[in-house]
Design an enzyme around this catalytic site. Structure first.
Site, short mmCIF file in Angstrom:
data_model
loop_
_atom_site.label_atom_id
_atom_site.label_comp_id
_atom_site.label_asym_id
_atom_site.label_seq_id
_atom_site.Cartn_x
_atom_site.Cartn_y
_atom_site.Cartn_z
N LYS A 177 -34.19 3.21 -29.83
CA LYS A 177 -34.86 3.51 -28.56
C LYS A 177 -34.81 5.02 -28.35
O LYS A 177 -33.75 5.64 -28.51
CB LYS A 177 -34.12 2.79 -27.46
CG LYS A 177 -34.48 3.19 -26.05
CD LYS A 177 -33.86 2.19 -25.10
CE LYS A 177 -33.60 2.76 -23.74
NZ LYS A 177 -33.09 1.76 -22.81
C1 R5P Z 1 -29.68 4.20 -19.87
O1 R5P Z 1 -28.90 4.74 -20.58
C2 R5P Z 1 -30.06 2.85 -20.08
O2 R5P Z 1 -29.79 2.51 -21.40
C3 R5P Z 1 -31.48 2.44 -19.75
O3 R5P Z 1 -31.66 1.19 -20.31
C4 R5P Z 1 -32.55 3.36 -20.25
O4 R5P Z 1 -32.34 4.66 -19.82
C5 R5P Z 1 -33.95 2.87 -19.90
O5 R5P Z 1 -34.15 2.90 -18.58
P1 R5P Z 1 -35.14 3.93 -17.89
O6 R5P Z 1 -36.53 3.48 -18.25
O7 R5P Z 1 -34.86 3.80 -16.45
O8 R5P Z 1 -34.85 5.29 -18.45
#
Ligand code: R5P
Length: 294
Positions: free
Chosen positions: A203
Site C-alpha cells: 500500500k
Molecule cells: C494509517 O496508517 C492506516 O494504515 C490507514 O489505513 C491508512 O492511512 C489509510 O487511511 P487513509 O485513507 O485515511 O489515509
C-alpha cells in the site's frame, strides 16, 4: 454407506481434453500457495483483479479519529459497499458483525501513539490470532528512511515468514515520515524494498508525477492509500489516476468516512476502481446518491 459397485460404470474421463489449470492473474501472485491465493481472492475481486478496501484502522495510533468515533454507527452501514475491511482485531471483535463475509485485513503492527515517534513499532499480533479471526491478510507499517527503519523492516519480514507458514498474505504499508519527500523516487524505493522482502501486496500513497513508474517497478500489486480528506472530486480523480497508472485498487479511509455522504462516496469510488468510471461522472453519481439519501 458408499456403494462399492457405484464406480463400475465410470467412463466420462474426457481423455481428449487437457486438464484445465487456471492461471491466477493477480500481478506477481501466481507462484503463491493455494491458501494465500484463496485469501487474496477475498480481497481482490477475481472479475476485475481490483479491490476497494475500506481503511478504519486509524485508532491503533490515533484513538477515536474524526468519523471513527462510533464504528458501529458510522462504518458498519458502509460494509456492503467495500470489498475488504482493514481494521484492528479490537474493533473486529468488539463491533464488526461476524456475518461480514468479505476479506478482513488486520493491522498487525503498533506501539507508539501520535504522541511519540511513529516508526518505533513492533509486531502487535500473533499470526495465530489472525488465523483464528479468519482474516484475509495482515498489514504492517514499513518505515523506509524512518528512525526505526530496520526494526520496522524486521517486523515486516517476520510477519512474511509467519504468513507463508500459514498461508496468510502480508500487506506492507509504506509509511512516509513527515520530513520525507513524498515523490515517485521515494515511493519506488519503498515499494520495491517491500516487494523484494516478500510483501504479498503493498500500500502506498499516490504521487502526481511518475506514479506509473512506482507501479511498474513493483512486481506485486499496489493499492493506493487515501491520505488526508480532500474535496470529493479530487479524491475520485486521485483514485482514477492511480488505477489508470497501474494500481490494483485503493485502501481509503478518511476520504470515505470523513465525507459528508460516506455511503455515496464509497459507491462512487467502487465505480472508479472496478468500472474505470471517469472522475466527473463518479462525482455526479456521488451527488445523486447523496441527494437520494437526504
Ligand atoms: C494509517 O496508517 C492506516 O494504515 C490507514 O489505513 C491508512 O492511512 C489509510 O487511511 P487513509 O485513507 O485515511 O489515509
Amino acid at each position: 454407506m458408499a456403494d462399492r459397485e457405484g464406480n463400475q460404470d465410470a467412463k466420462e474421463y474426457h481423455i481428449d481434453k487437457p486438464q484445465q489449470n487456471e492461471v491466477f492473474g493477480l500481478r506477481g501472485c501466481n507462484s503463491l500457495d493455494w491458501g494465500i491465493k484463496n485469501r487474496l481472492s477475498n480481497i481482490f475481486d477475481p472479475k476485475t483483479g481490483r479491490t476497494v478496501m475500506l481503511a478504519v484502522d486509524h485508532g491503533y495510533f490515533m484513538g477515536p479519529t474524526t468519523g471513527l468515533e462510533r464504528i458501529d454507527i458510522n462504518i458498519v452501514p458502509l460494509l456492503p459497499y467495500a470489498d475488504t475491511l482493514m481494521c484492528t482485531r479490537g474493533i473486529l471483535r468488539s463491533v464488526i458483525p461476524p456475518t461480514f463475509n468479505k476479506g478482513v485485513v488486520l493491522r498487525a503492527s503498533g506501539g507508539p501513539s501520535i504522541l511519540k515517534e511513529l516508526s518505533d513499532e513492533n509486531i502487535a499480533m500473533d499470526i495465530e490470532d489472525a488465523i483464528r479471526l479468519n482474516s484475509a491478510a495482515v498489514a504492517v507499517q514499513v518505515f523506509i528512511g524512518g528512525e526505526f527503519e530496520t526494526r520496522s523492516v524486521h517486523n515486516f519480514t517476520r510477519l512474511v515468514d509467519a504468513g507463508l507458514r500459514y498461508g496468510v498474505p502480508v500487506l506492507a504499508v509504506t509509511a512516509v515520515g513527515k520530513d520525507m519527500a513524498r515523490d515517485a523516487k521515494y515511493m519506488r524505493l519503498a515499494t520495491r524494498i517491500c516487494a523484494e522482502l516478500g510483501a504479498t501486496y503493498v500500500k502506498t500513497y499516490y504521487v502526481e508525477k511518475e506514479f506509473e513508474t512506482v507501479t511498474a517497478s513493483c512486481p506485486v500489486p499496489i493499492v493506493m492509500a487515501g491520505g488526508k480528506k480532500l474535496p470529493e472530486l479530487d479524491a475520485l480523480t486521485m483514485a482514477y489516476n492511480a488505477i489508470q497508472q497501474g494500481a490494483c485498487g485503493v485502501d481509503m479511509g478518511r476520504n470515505i468516512f470523513q465525507s459528508d455522504a460516506p455511503e455515496a462516496m464509497l459507491q462512487a469510488v467502487r465505480k472508479v476502481v472496478h468500472e474505470d468510471m471517469k472522475p466527473k461522472q463518479a462525482l455526479e453519481l456521488f451527488e445523486t446518491l447523496k441527494n437520494q439519501k437526504k
